[in-house]
Design a protein around this motif. Structure first.
Motif, short mmCIF file in Angstrom:
data_model
loop_
_atom_site.label_atom_id
_atom_site.label_comp_id
_atom_site.label_asym_id
_atom_site.label_seq_id
_atom_site.Cartn_x
_atom_site.Cartn_y
_atom_site.Cartn_z
N HIS A 1 -8.29 -35.80 -25.00
CA HIS A 1 -7.43 -35.09 -25.95
C HIS A 1 -6.68 -33.95 -25.26
O HIS A 1 -5.48 -33.78 -25.45
N ARG A 2 -7.42 -33.19 -24.45
CA ARG A 2 -6.80 -32.07 -23.74
C ARG A 2 -5.72 -32.56 -22.77
O ARG A 2 -4.65 -31.95 -22.65
N LEU A 3 -5.97 -33.67 -22.10
CA LEU A 3 -5.00 -34.21 -21.14
C LEU A 3 -3.93 -35.06 -21.81
O LEU A 3 -2.98 -35.48 -21.15
N ARG A 4 -4.14 -35.35 -23.09
CA ARG A 4 -3.25 -36.26 -23.83
C ARG A 4 -3.17 -37.63 -23.14
O ARG A 4 -2.10 -38.24 -23.03
N GLU B 1 -17.76 -35.78 -24.65
CA GLU B 1 -17.03 -34.98 -23.67
C GLU B 1 -15.74 -35.68 -23.25
O GLU B 1 -14.70 -35.06 -23.10
N ARG C 1 -12.99 -35.11 -25.67
CA ARG C 1 -12.40 -33.77 -25.52
C ARG C 1 -11.46 -33.72 -24.32
O ARG C 1 -10.36 -33.17 -24.41
N VAL C 2 -11.89 -34.28 -23.19
CA VAL C 2 -11.06 -34.27 -21.98
C VAL C 2 -9.79 -35.09 -22.20
O VAL C 2 -8.69 -34.64 -21.88
N ARG D 1 -14.93 -39.30 -16.04
CA ARG D 1 -14.11 -38.14 -15.66
C ARG D 1 -13.11 -38.52 -14.57
O ARG D 1 -11.95 -38.12 -14.61
#
Length: 133
Positions: free
Chosen positions: A83-86, A77, A80-81, A47
């Protein structure tokens, strides 16, 4: 009578190092066992890499000796993170069967960029095709 006791493996059997290179790429180097006790440390490092990096994040798992379901959850996870942040997330697995097998069984190899070496992951070349590791 056999007993299954993981107490023979110390709780602190995971080493995680996070460093940002001069080119801005964040490299998380992991060694040891990823399990219930050590998964949170890996999760925090990944993270940190994804949220703190302005470039690419690379997780080097070549020295991981055990990769349990908690490690798979951390990677799911992280996908997903990222992908969301590109943000690109690249994993170095080399021929490490304890890591590759759970990733393949869960289908995460279709969502993760897997590489044989740290140099390949940093360059973004030589990606391992899903199902072929």
């Amino acid at each position: 009578m056999s007993s299954h006791n993981d107490s023979s493996r110390p709780a602190e059997s995971l080493t995680v190092t996070v460093r940002v290179r001069e080119d801005g790429i964040c490299v998380v180097t992991v060694a040891g066992a990823v399990d219930l006790l050590t998964g949170p440390r890996l999760q925090a490092a990944v993270r940190e890499a994804l949220l703190g990096s302005s470039a690419v994040s690379v997780v080097d798992l070549t020295d991981v000796s055990f990769f349990g379901s908690h490690g798979v959850q951390v990677l799911a996870e992280a996908v997903r993170v990222a992908h969301r942040l590109r943000e690109p997330l690249r994993l170095v697995v080399d021929g490490n069967r304890p890591v590759i097998r759970p990733i393949q069984l869960t289908g995460l190899d279709r969502m993760l960029a897997l590489y044989h070496s740290l140099d390949d992951a940093i360059a973004g070349t030589g990606r391992i095709p899903p199902g072929s590791a």
